[in-house]
Design an enzyme around this catalytic site. Structure first.
Site, PDB file in Angstrom:
ATOM      1  N   GLU A  44      -2.113   5.214   1.975  1.00 29.00           N
ATOM      2  CA  GLU A  44      -1.255   6.201   1.465  1.00 29.00           C
ATOM      3  C   GLU A  44      -2.232   7.239   0.845  1.00 29.00           C
ATOM      4  OE1 GLU A  44       1.316   6.567  -2.770  1.00 29.00           O
ATOM      5  OE2 GLU A  44       0.428   4.728  -2.293  1.00 29.00           O
TER       6      GLU A  44
ATOM      7  N   ASN B 162      11.012   5.014  -0.713  1.00 28.87           N
ATOM      8  CA  ASN B 162       9.997   4.017  -1.740  1.00 28.87           C
ATOM      9  C   ASN B 162      10.240   3.939  -3.049  1.00 28.87           C
ATOM     10  OD1 ASN B 162       7.138   2.418  -1.872  1.00 28.87           O
ATOM     11  ND2 ASN B 162       7.162   4.530  -2.952  1.00 28.87           N
ATOM     12  N   GLU B 163      10.425   2.774  -3.441  1.00 24.74           N
ATOM     13  CA  GLU B 163      10.198   2.480  -4.980  1.00 24.74           C
ATOM     14  C   GLU B 163      11.576   3.206  -5.594  1.00 24.74           C
ATOM     15  OE1 GLU B 163       6.558   2.507  -7.099  1.00 24.74           O
ATOM     16  OE2 GLU B 163       5.924   0.626  -5.686  1.00 24.74           O
TER      17      GLU B 163
ATOM     18  N   TYR C 191       2.354  -6.860  -7.638  1.00 23.75           N
ATOM     19  CA  TYR C 191       0.763  -6.663  -7.876  1.00 23.75           C
ATOM     20  C   TYR C 191       0.357  -7.882  -8.781  1.00 23.75           C
ATOM     21  CZ  TYR C 191       0.785  -2.192  -5.173  1.00 23.75           C
ATOM     22  OH  TYR C 191       0.968  -1.220  -4.423  1.00 23.75           O
TER      23      TYR C 191
ATOM     24  N   GLU D 162       4.089  -3.877  -0.285  1.00 25.74           N
ATOM     25  CA  GLU D 162       2.954  -3.512  -1.248  1.00 25.74           C
ATOM     26  C   GLU D 162       2.638  -4.772  -1.967  1.00 25.74           C
ATOM     27  OE1 GLU D 162       3.127  -0.061  -3.830  1.00 25.74           O
ATOM     28  OE2 GLU D 162       4.130   1.328  -2.003  1.00 25.74           O
TER      29      GLU D 162
ATOM     30  N   GLN E  81      -4.583  -1.368  -0.709  1.00 27.32           N
ATOM     31  CA  GLN E  81      -4.629  -0.496   0.438  1.00 27.32           C
ATOM     32  C   GLN E  81      -5.828  -0.783   1.377  1.00 27.32           C
ATOM     33  OE1 GLN E  81      -3.642   3.613  -0.521  1.00 27.32           O
ATOM     34  NE2 GLN E  81      -1.839   2.832  -1.761  1.00 27.32           N
TER      35      GLN E  81
END
Length: 516
Positions: A25, A172-173, A262, A318, A367
């Site tokens: 990103e 995204n999201e 996460y 992610e 990432q």
């Protein structure tokens, strides 16, 4: 002695290599300084891409790369990142530090990077602040073979042949930074945008060349989002005509639904340190990472209602550890160290993904460089490989192999002294490659206890074993002064038996065996 029973006659799903995908990103020093330094840089590069980083990532193996975000994707306008670099329109990266983005790394540069890596491409489109027209034009620019305006613009900008877009994320999201939408609204908008993500190369159109569209899925355990969006994007009672299901003809249901999760030992106000942590924080991290299995199972059960044949993959695009940024660095650059703890998180997560590869078709760790759970870290012209890099490399034997039924017997759950965070002491998965060899991957997350393990096949009798191990104290990590503190070495603490193998794994270790 604990036992891993392998029933080699029970072949299950194929483990898609894209489970081992990456994510880059426009955030902190991931793209600029980390991957792209420009053609005029004194740092060795090929067409602006750092040679050392590209070569390291090729060694590790990158099957697919997601770009340009992340949250950045929904404020990225692709036209600002094509054409002569001196004429590209700068933008403010309002989400990640408010820096001025010069757009020198854009569409052409992304495909150049993927060509150097030899990997598939995953473009995340701007649905949050972009229009349907903008998204349609971008797809045409990248993939059209005709003399359309966008294809001609691509040629004017130096690329005659179209590129292959393997995956395209529609937003995204969307529950958060991508638009703060309700699931009902996103499902409806997905159908509209999806209609205009067209496959232009009709002369070469097959199910393999078709762009695989990915819908914005849930955050963590938002099961309502999954249920509502799956119901909305798979409906076939709309758009019907005398020609049949018009929606399916144009775009159809997506190939994937994206899950984001996460592993954070603390909370978002204090996530914890990436190097200086205690036993409680360690077990909090690995137990939260192991929660991935519950998320996959529960989201997968909802998806089964609408997609029982599992054609729509749960794309965990992610995932990884997230700690506080290293002291002295910009907190919005999300730069953290990577230790043995992170390699264990990666390894146990790989084993979970493998075991659920019937539903998990792709995953992209966050990432690739210099951000969150990175594969490599750079500083000026220096580069180091992280423990997570080595974990990825160790699992290459599972790429596109066939999952084999396996189960552990005799293991227990372990926790910190206060028994706040429980986790299984061992994680495993087994697969068989086309050449007949078996890859057995094992993760021992116990802080102190080694693990004696018998590996018992149903009928197969091993003749040879190649094995590697990654181990050390949980806070061990590589630095620019000491770049090889953590690395893989040959593993020899095993013996071949009549039934299979016997071995002893040290505490906090990852072991991969290729058994023939």
């Amino acid at each position: 002695m604990k036992t891993l029973r392998i029933n080699e006659s029970k072949k299950k799903s194929q483990i898609n290599e894209d489970i081992y995908g990456q994510f880059a990103e426009h955030l902190g020093r991931c793209i600029y300084e980390g991957i792209y330094v420009g053609e005029d840089s004194e740092i060795p590069n090929k067409n602006g891409m750092r040679t050392d980083v590209v070569e390291a990532l090729k060694e590790m193996g990158v099957p697919v790369l997601r770009w340009p975000g992340g949250c950045f994707a929904d404020e990225y306008h692709w036209m600002e990142g094509v054409g002569p670099k001196a004429e590209r329109t700068p933008m403010v990266n309002s989400l990640w530090g408010g820096l001025i983005e010069n757009n020198h790394f854009g569409t052409h540069e992304f495909f150049e990077l993927c060509e150097q890596l030899g990997c598939k491409t995953y473009i995340n489109g701007n649905m949050g602040s972009g229009t349907v027209q903008e998204m349609q034009d971008w797809v045409q620019y990248m993939t059209d073979t005709s003399t359309s305006p966008m294809a001609e613009l691509r040629r004017k900008n130096g690329r005659e042949e179209p590129w292959r877009v393997n995956y395209f994320g529609i937003g995204n999201e969307m529950w958060g930074c991508g638009g703060n939408m309700l699931p009902e609204h996103y499902a409806s908008e997905f159908r509209r945008y999806n209609n205009f993500v067209k496959d232009y190369d009709w002369m070469n159109f097959t199910s393999d060349t078709k762009i695989k569209r990915i819908a914005s899925g849930p955050n963590r355990d938002d099961y309502k989002w999954t249920d509502t969006v799956m119901e909305g994007i798979t409906r076939t009672d709309a758009g019907r005509s005398e020609f049949g299901d018009f929606a399916s003809f144009l775009g159809g249901v997506p190939s994937g639904l994206a899950l984001h999760y996460y592993a954070i030992p603390g909370d978002f106000t204090c996530r914890g340190d990436s190097v200086d942590f205690d036993e409680e924080e360690y077990y909090a991290t690995v137990s939260k990472a192991a929660w991935m299995e519950e998320l996959i199972v529960k989201h997968g059960a909802i998806m089964d209602k609408y997609d029982p044949e599992k054609n729509i993959g749960l794309m965990v695009d992610e995932w990884g550890t997230w700690y506080d940024a290293l002291e002295g660095t910009n907190p919005l650059f999300l730069y953290q160290q990577s230790t043995i703890r992170d390699a264990l998180v990666a390894s146990l997560t790989f084993n979970i993904f493998n075991k659920h590869s019937d539903r998990v078709h792709m995953a992209n760790i966050a990432q690739m460089v210099n951000v969150l759970q990175a594969m490599v870290l750079t500083e000026g012209d220096q580069m180091i490989k992280t423990p997570t890099f080595h974990a990825f490399k160790m699992f290459k034997g599972h790429h596109n192999a066939t999952l084999i039924e396996s189960a552990l017997e005799g293991i227990k759950q372990i926790s910190d002294e206060d028994e706040d965070h429980f986790v299984n002491e061992i994680f495993e998965s087994v697969s068989q490659a086309e050449d007949g060899s078996y890859t057995v991957s094992l993760t021992n997350v116990a802080l102190e206890d080694s693990q004696s393990l018998e590996i018992a096949f149903e009928a197969f009798k091993p003749e040879s074993v190649e094995a590697t191990i990654l181990t050390g104290t949980v806070d061990a990590h590589n630095t620019f002064d000491e770049p090889e503190v953590v690395k893989t070495v040959e593993f020899t603490d095993f013996e071949i038996t009549e039934k299979g193998l016997k071995l002893t794994m040290p505490a906090t270790s990852v072991v991969c065996l290729i058994v023939k």
